[in-house]
Write an enzyme that holds these catalytic residues in place. Structure first.
Site, PDB file in Angstrom:
ATOM      1  N   GLY D 155     -18.709 -13.094   5.635  1.00  0.00           N
ATOM      2  CA  GLY D 155     -18.982 -13.936   6.787  1.00  0.00           C
ATOM      3  C   GLY D 155     -19.639 -15.234   6.353  1.00  0.00           C
ATOM      4  CB  CYS D 156     -19.396 -18.661   7.736  1.00  0.00           C
ATOM      5  SG  CYS D 156     -19.677 -18.308   9.475  1.00  0.00           S
ATOM      6  CG  PHE D 157     -24.301 -17.385  10.052  1.00  0.00           C
ATOM      7  CD1 PHE D 157     -24.857 -18.657   9.932  1.00  0.00           C
ATOM      8  CD2 PHE D 157     -23.878 -16.968  11.306  1.00  0.00           C
ATOM      9  CE1 PHE D 157     -24.975 -19.496  11.046  1.00  0.00           C
ATOM     10  CE2 PHE D 157     -23.994 -17.801  12.424  1.00  0.00           C
ATOM     11  CZ  PHE D 157     -24.543 -19.060  12.289  1.00  0.00           C
ATOM     12  CB  ALA D 158     -22.824 -13.076   5.048  1.00  0.00           C
ATOM     13  CB  VAL D 159     -21.229 -17.447   2.245  1.00  0.00           C
ATOM     14  CG1 VAL D 159     -21.230 -18.406   1.060  1.00  0.00           C
ATOM     15  CG2 VAL D 159     -19.979 -16.573   2.221  1.00  0.00           C
TER      16      VAL D 159
END
Lengths: 352, 352, 352, 352
Positions: D155-159
């Site tokens: 996920g983008c936030f996760a990255v």
């Protein structure tokens, strides 16, 4: 009618006050003072004022600027108000200063602030400091009275953080040292002067953190929170700019000292601000945003608790130019003159 | 107090009227009607209204919606007003309709409009058409009187183009067939409903022309200009969207029939609008922009002549949601009830 | 490998060229020259270049700046190129100049341009003027050859207007004196230097017309169109700024000399640009916008005819920093060195 | 050449992959699959692709969609990939899935994720889960190899959060339970589908926190950080939207377990990412911003320590559509096929 003079009338802080005074039923603008654009009608600089206020900007040395008024708004940067306030007060006018000059009421507390922001530590009018009040009515309403003559209007970030944390801090709900203020501001907070970082092409899609080594509003936040809990208080503060013009969104965190539900926290915040017309408290399921308060003197607080980590999170929205500056200053004026606190500030914003 | 009902209260046109009525000293909101979000306080949908207007949205069939009022604002799309107006008028209320339904006052002229925009050509209340007035006070003030009961509020593009061209057209300064209206609008003109072309990522840096084959506001512009010069009039019109929320900038061109200086044109426009509080005329060296009129009922006109080609150019700025919609409608209400035309509309906008 | 030097490397025009050269398979950057930020890696000023180009900016007097190169891009304002070009050409390098200095190839035509824009009318290197070519490949491809050594890169507005009008003008489809260029540009066209009008809070929602008395690109547009129709040509031109960073939308009008359908016009434009990889022609029912060409060297033309007024309307979209500046300059470089015209320019943009 | 199929080609995640594949020297697009706009050239939907990719969108049942390819990008929402992956893998192609379907490699861990985000807890292809790898090369490069056939793209936030916290967590620098991720995303993260909250007028100047009760990316962040420190890990996470199109700025906090200077922290982060081409580490005096990484696969980390509270603060910037999605997926493809990790991803962005 209260006659008001605005010094620093050409900046965003000045024009915001002009707009508000034009709609205030009990006040009127006596004159507009600045050091640039002298002689030009303010409506030549801000065309939206054409027909509403066409007064010229006058020099501080202009005789008109010396005529007696009832209140002076010092929409000026740090270091100016402390030079001017003495004479103004002697003339009989009250003073509401936008800068950090009168937010501290002792030589020592001012010196600490000045040191942190890299300014000379000696206040030039130290005798005035004890007569000043920190102009945040929601905390100091009883001290912003008709007897009072000098107000230090709070910093914009400070308003959002203090209002968002005060109820929890005064109830000792937060563990010391765990408070984090993650603050995002619109660009108007940096004022009217063009700068590389606020040039449209550099900013239109740019978000960034800045002054990571320390922001000038931290001092007053820590002082106010410390007064509420009777203990020295330190926060971790991050200033960030996002591409909006008006608005602050401060996301405020603190480790809870005991288990607390969102419902209980909501109730506690509602009670705390029950008599504050400009503070609106919501649960986390309300779709609040910075646009709800744009153009108004409101502070919108969304309270929540992360039950997994027992961290309280309050999202605090204000318009940095209104509740964070001119609107809050007008609220102070109302109190200084015994008027209803919301006078001239009770209209809704415009949407979208 | 004038009691006002808003039908279509949940859209941008409705909420704009709600905001304005809240600040009007002689009018009050009786009820808010719409077909969606029934029962919800309007302030749940538009959070900026919290504490200012917390009325629920009611269904058209709600008994409260049937209580007598003095004026009804129909903030509804084409085809709705023509169905509702008859009953409302019979109830004794006046009607101000936002759509094209009552901008034409004959069966034939309506049919032509309807044909162009692809709607049924038969008006469902053709008998009302002759009683309606085109609600642009700057041209028809004498017809928007206390005797009048039905007003067709103009289209937003039309306001900007007609006000910008009228003085030149009525003085026969422009060669027939040479008028070009190059119009740029903000996105709010498309209303509240999400659409692919107005999704933030698709729009934030996108400008484009649209409906190149014909825009619905062309009819009324040509009709109004034709009335002024007593001749059938055709314009070339381009609608464009740029990434702003509020604002129209219409750049209007026409070949001059005789040599004319900018000074003379400026004088002529100033004279024409000398008694119109909401129209501001500038020479081409004034740094006017859409922001000067944002949030206000003003139209700002910048007049110039290209001496090399003898083409007149007028740049016309309005806020599409105020002078282009709700503000102009309130101006009409003031006239219908014999109030000062600027009542509730005379405050400056906010800048920046 | 073609070795390229960029003078004026620190501005938007310079950095755009750096970005493009980094992706060009047959060219490399020799050095980056400017008069500010000397010694700083370009990637300290433009952080997006970190790891891609970390060369320092060097002073014009730096010995490295004197090392021989194959081509020099003069990303400099009016008046600089004319001073530098002579020496550069003598060193054996070719010159592509961004400014108006070499867009005219006679002393007289330059003087007329200079007069209009208020600069000294005497060109300091008049002998070079006849050797220069106007660098718009779509019109002058046969003159931008390996023999050529000096190119005047066109103005951004000029690219959009000339490409949009050329097919009609060269077919004598338009009545003289009726051409109107209504042009809207993004803010990056004004360059990197902060200014009051481009300060984010002043610009974020502001659209306005400017320089109504005359824009510097008018001269070259009229000259180019005049060459195409063999007659002196005058246009009416309006420059406008809207709150986007990149992009020009020029809406171009002209009275048709004979009846013409949109289909026929479309066909004619398609034929004219059949061999031009960077020009895309659409009918009016295509939802073209400035975003389609953002970040690319394309020009997107939407052609239409208003059958009611017989006025042709072409909407021309470019990215002002690519086809309007650095990309077009690279296209010229390709031609000057006998490379495929699209080399290094054939990638799509990014969306959204 | 690697032949790639994109399923979900019509969304932002799909078009981002198309853009990247067009510039990849060793891969080509085999077909574009989606369930809407069947038969339309992708360049009719995304006009910036005209001339670059004019393939039609085909239905999943189209015979062309069944032709063998080497890799399939599943640019599809949660729940789709788990249904399709089995057959694709059997056909011999590798699978890179954008959703949460393959970010967890046990039935149990998937079930926990599914429970938190309110989806059915039973994975429909549980047998595939152990064969999947979490596709963040900076942490799992050794597991994203030519032997691997199934990747769950993060996920983008996760990255942004994982890259920002990993070096500190794996060195046990942070006190458990004190990590706060204050994340701000651009609007493109919400995808192509219009929605009320992302309608331009509702968003252009609006910032807000959302899903305060829990965001779907929290699970994978806690899992990854937990693996690094060998302990169950919980974070406090706030998702916020600000009016930019592309970009994530995550401000990450944690109480340090021991005193540490910014210099030491900087060194530690630099060492950790010394071999990671896409991670750039800066000290707090660098003016980093989201624009530095826009359009690129980079993650820019700014590290600092508040010495007054001993809290570490890392600001992590990525482009949510590139390093947060399509670019990271292509990085994974490179690894799966033994290509240099940066292939097709090594160009700078465009500025401004």
């Amino acid at each position: 009618m209260i006659r008001a003079k605005i010094i620093g009338a050409g900046g965003y802080g000045g024009v915001g006050m002009t707009e508000l005074l034009l709609g205030h039923p009990e006040a009127e603008i006596a004159c507009l003072v600045d050091v640039a654009d002298i002689g030009k009608p303010i409506s030549d600089i801000y065309l939206h004022l054409r027909g509403h206020c066409d007064m010229p900007i006058i020099d501080p040395s202009d005789p008109v600027a010396a005529e007696p008024v009832d209140v002076v708004f010092l929409a000026t940067p740090d270091g100016v108000g402390m030079k001017l306030a003495g004479n103004i007060l002697e003339s009989g006018a009250k003073v509401i200063d936008y800068s950090g000059d009168f937010r501290f009421n002792s030589r020592e507390s001012y010196a600490e602030y000045a040191r942190r922001i890299g300014r000379p530590v000696d206040h030039v009018s130290p005798d005035l400091l004890p007569t000043s009040v920190y102009g945040l009515a929601e905390l100091h309403r009883d001290d912003i009275t008709q007897d009072r003559r000098l107000v230090g209007n709070p910093g914009c970030f400070a308003v959002s953080c203090i209002l968002g944390l005060a109820p929890a801090v005064e109830q000792a709900l937060l563990e010391p040292g765990t408070m984090i203020c993650d603050c995002k501001t619109g660009v108007s907070g940096a004022g009217k002067k063009p700068a590389a970082a606020f040039h449209y092409p550099a900013r239109y899609q740019t978000m960034n953190a800045y002054r990571l080594s320390g922001h000038q509003h931290v001092c007053e936040i820590e002082r106010e929170l410390g007064l509420l809990c009777n203990a020295e208080t330190k926060i971790t503060f991050t200033a960030q700019v996002v591409p909006v013009c008006r608005g602050i969104m401060s996301t405020l965190y603190g480790k809870l000292t005991k288990d607390l539900t969102e419902d209980r926290l909501f109730e506690l915040y509602c009670n705390r601000y029950a008599d504050d017309a400009f503070v609106k408290v919501s649960r986390s399921d309300v779709a609040a945003s910075s646009s709800d308060v744009r153009g108004t003197n409101c502070c919108s607080l969304v309270v929540s608790v992360d039950p997994r980590t027992n961290i309280m999170r309050v999202v605090s929205y204000i318009d940095n130019l209104v509740k964070g500056q001119a609107g809050n200053a007008l609220q102070n004026m109302n109190l200084l003159f015994g008027l209803p606190e919301t006078m001239g500030l009770d209209r809704p914003g415009q949407y979208p």
